[in-house]
Design a protein around this motif. Sequence first.
Motif, PDB file in Angstrom:
ATOM      1  N   TYR A   1      53.020  26.025  54.733  1.00  0.00           N
ATOM      2  CA  TYR A   1      53.490  25.221  53.614  1.00  0.00           C
ATOM      3  C   TYR A   1      53.573  23.777  54.074  1.00  0.00           C
TER       4      TYR A   1
ATOM      5  N   ARG B   1      57.651  33.895  49.328  1.00  0.00           N
ATOM      6  CA  ARG B   1      57.496  32.532  48.807  1.00  0.00           C
ATOM      7  C   ARG B   1      58.816  31.854  48.447  1.00  0.00           C
TER       8      ARG B   1
ATOM      9  N   GLY C   1      60.787  23.929  44.071  1.00  0.00           N
ATOM     10  CA  GLY C   1      59.505  24.344  43.503  1.00  0.00           C
ATOM     11  C   GLY C   1      59.728  25.289  42.339  1.00  0.00           C
TER      12      GLY C   1
ATOM     13  N   PRO D   1      56.412  33.290  38.062  1.00  0.00           N
ATOM     14  CA  PRO D   1      57.772  33.205  37.511  1.00  0.00           C
ATOM     15  C   PRO D   1      57.873  32.219  36.347  1.00  0.00           C
ATOM     16  N   ILE D   2      57.079  31.169  36.382  1.00  0.00           N
ATOM     17  CA  ILE D   2      57.231  30.135  35.357  1.00  0.00           C
ATOM     18  C   ILE D   2      56.625  30.585  34.026  1.00  0.00           C
ATOM     19  N   GLY D   3      55.419  31.152  34.085  1.00  0.00           N
ATOM     20  CA  GLY D   3      54.793  31.636  32.856  1.00  0.00           C
ATOM     21  C   GLY D   3      55.631  32.724  32.202  1.00  0.00           C
TER      22      GLY D   3
ATOM     23  N   VAL E   1      64.568  23.268  47.870  1.00  0.00           N
ATOM     24  CA  VAL E   1      64.247  24.454  47.075  1.00  0.00           C
ATOM     25  C   VAL E   1      64.062  24.178  45.595  1.00  0.00           C
TER      26      VAL E   1
ATOM     27  N   ALA F   1      50.995  34.487  34.989  1.00  0.00           N
ATOM     28  CA  ALA F   1      52.255  35.236  34.891  1.00  0.00           C
ATOM     29  C   ALA F   1      53.005  35.181  36.204  1.00  0.00           C
TER      30      ALA F   1
ATOM     31  N   GLN G   1      60.452  36.279  46.000  1.00  0.00           N
ATOM     32  CA  GLN G   1      59.761  35.980  44.744  1.00  0.00           C
ATOM     33  C   GLN G   1      59.181  37.235  44.074  1.00  0.00           C
TER      34      GLN G   1
ATOM     35  N   ALA H   1      49.760  26.023  41.568  1.00  0.00           N
ATOM     36  CA  ALA H   1      49.446  24.775  42.260  1.00  0.00           C
ATOM     37  C   ALA H   1      47.960  24.421  42.193  1.00  0.00           C
TER      38      ALA H   1
ATOM     39  N   SER I   1      53.128  32.622  56.023  1.00  0.00           N
ATOM     40  CA  SER I   1      52.268  31.709  55.286  1.00  0.00           C
ATOM     41  C   SER I   1      52.501  30.309  55.839  1.00  0.00           C
TER      42      SER I   1
ATOM     43  N   GLU J   1      59.715  38.065  40.190  1.00  0.00           N
ATOM     44  CA  GLU J   1      58.646  38.390  39.238  1.00  0.00           C
ATOM     45  C   GLU J   1      58.845  39.778  38.645  1.00  0.00           C
TER      46      GLU J   1
ATOM     47  N   VAL K   1      48.944  30.817  30.358  1.00  0.00           N
ATOM     48  CA  VAL K   1      47.990  31.163  31.412  1.00  0.00           C
ATOM     49  C   VAL K   1      48.750  31.217  32.737  1.00  0.00           C
TER      50      VAL K   1
ATOM     51  N   SER L   1      45.455  36.692  36.220  1.00  0.00           N
ATOM     52  CA  SER L   1      44.252  37.136  36.945  1.00  0.00           C
ATOM     53  C   SER L   1      44.509  38.355  37.803  1.00  0.00           C
TER      54      SER L   1
ATOM     55  N   ILE M   1      56.073  29.647  57.327  1.00  0.00           N
ATOM     56  CA  ILE M   1      57.199  30.414  56.799  1.00  0.00           C
ATOM     57  C   ILE M   1      56.909  31.878  57.088  1.00  0.00           C
TER      58      ILE M   1
ATOM     59  N   ILE N   1      59.398  21.950  50.263  1.00  0.00           N
ATOM     60  CA  ILE N   1      60.192  23.181  50.242  1.00  0.00           C
ATOM     61  C   ILE N   1      61.681  22.913  50.484  1.00  0.00           C
TER      62      ILE N   1
END
Lengths: 534, 60
Positions: free
Chosen positions: A297, A71, A329, A41-43, A327, A39, A132, A191, A295, A136, A37, A62, A214, A324
């Motif tokens: 953070y 990011r 995360g 970078p980790i998924g 680095v 998509a 990021q 998150a 953004s 991706e 669940v 989603s 950032i 952050i």
Amino acid sequence: MRPVGRSETDSLYFSYPHFEPPQERAHLEDRAPVAIVGAGPIGMTAALTLARHGIASVLFESKATFNDGSRAICIARPSFHILERIGAVSPFLDKALGWTKGRSFYRGKQILEFEMPDSADEKYRPMYNLQQQFIEQFLWQAIVAQPLIELRWQSTVTGIQDIAGGMMLEVRDLNGTYTMPAEYVLAADGARSPLRKMRGHRLHGEYYEGKYVIADVQMPHDYPTIRRALFDPDCRPGGTVLVHKQPDDIWRIDYQLADDESEADATKEENVRASVAAVLADLDYHGPWELEWWSIYSANTLALDDYRDGRLFFIGDSAHIVPIFGVRGLNNGLADAENIGWKLAHVLTGRAEPALLDSYSPERRGATLDVFANASKSARFMTPPTRGWRLMRDAALNLALSHDFVGFLAKPRQMTPYTYADSPIVAADDQTFGQGSPVAGAALPNARLGEGFLSDHLGQGYTLISFDAALRVDLPDLVTLHLALETPAARVLGAGPKTAYLVRPDGHIAARWHDAAPDQVLAAFHLSQGRPAQ
Amino acid sequence: MTPQDVEAVYEALARKIDAIAPDQTEPFLAKLALLLAYDCADVARVQRRIDEAALNLDHP
Ligand SMILES: Cc1cc2nc3c(=O)[nH]c(=O)nc-3n(C[C@H](O)[C@H](O)[C@H](O)COP(=O)(O)OP(=O)(O)OC[C@H]3O[C@@H](n4cnc5c(N)ncnc54)[C@H](O)[C@@H]3O)c2cc1C
């Protein structure tokens, strides 16, 4: 966020694709070995790891495209090895900016220049900068080329239930709602993890005060890829600013908000522009620039108490939030994805016992707690929480102007791979090795070997590195690499004529022996696959 | 250290604290502590001195 008049995906340098939800619907409810669940970078990395080990997965996302901004931009060397193992590294090498150097300034004066460890024995640089979205996009390209992975865009997982031998997911897309069973589920949903909430789990840890904006700007700034940290600069008295170069003339400016600056005010476009302009003036840049994205953070250290809930595993930001600085995360999450990926694959193909999966949470949560310890130190230096920390931080910075010995305090505590010394699947270390060689549980260091590197010679599964040509152990999934004592690897590994290292699919050392015997290798191999001692 | 040496340090500190800006006393003393600790090179001893220096001060 983006300047007025530009949508969330209207970037100065990146063209966002638009992905449709699945059109072919007949198979949507078919059982999958693994459902993932999210998509991000980790998924995607988890899916690619599973595929590399022969396991099919279905990935739900989603959104209709990649995430909206740069990011996480720093990819550490161990992550490049992960990307190589999942067959995705080449576009990263073409695009990312490798770097080794950082400079810290206090009130405009340089107090420190540091080099991250690098040598001819390393295949990859210690750190690379890349937005990021590209991370991706490149992972997605690898997924498209991989028939074992089905990625369903605009598909939101809205429910999850335990069923016999697996879990049932409820999924919603534009065309309706359906259910899909899976033997195992990976929650890579970020998150805010809806799955974490659905299952009633909470993150625990500390919230820090410091908040950073950032911001990315595009400008033809002539400065090498060197990370700059500005402490107490003219543009932000009392605050801290970080500056990173990214590809496509994009520069990342992170600046700390003062205690009395509200989040709502700080993220207003005119305020971001003014703050960025002040930083650029401090950097002595007076050319044109365009605001790309920004953004906010904050520096929290939060994690789940257990990354596993039955057949559901939490990976990446759903399991832990880290500050952050340093680095981690992204990098920490990539290691989660590979860790659970190879273990699940080995269990699902019957090569290992389900008990192997019990090692995921201790190994990866241990890594997160280690990250927290370092990140808390970094956070206290970057953003001192109290009078005492501030006084000593400022004293150290001030002293660093004239004395080198305190400058290291301003160094970011960058990512080094965690040593799984207490893992249930790592053998006790052989104490007869001398100092300086890597212990059981550590990531195998690299070394030059022939035209390439030691890492080029490792197998897809386990590798036995043996300096004894007579040592032979026949096991499926085990490649033996016989090395001579004259190789650089022998020096790095502190090897004698009978030394052997057993290396896992994720490049960590499962066991090592100064004087290895075949039955020891067998026992460690079984332990590493979650089988009780035989 | 002889009593004369201690007195010399005591006077030098008083003069330096008067010479710098009043709001720089704390950073000055903190820097000095780091420098002397570095010269002393004995963490246990420095830690003991840190606790001793806090004796008889007002605590919140
Ligand atoms: C604004 C911002 C700035 C950041 N800056 C930095 C930085 O400077 N440095 C750094 O190291 N890290 C940074 N990070 C963190 C970094 O981006 C994350 O660590 C990294 O993206 C983690 O990846 P992930 O795949 O775990 O989660 P994410 O990238 O968040 O991916 C989760 C995915 O799951 C999807 N999803 C969620 N719920 C569902 C559902 N129910 N069904 C289907 N899909 C779902 C989401 O749409 C999303 O695509 C930042 C994060 C944010 C939000």
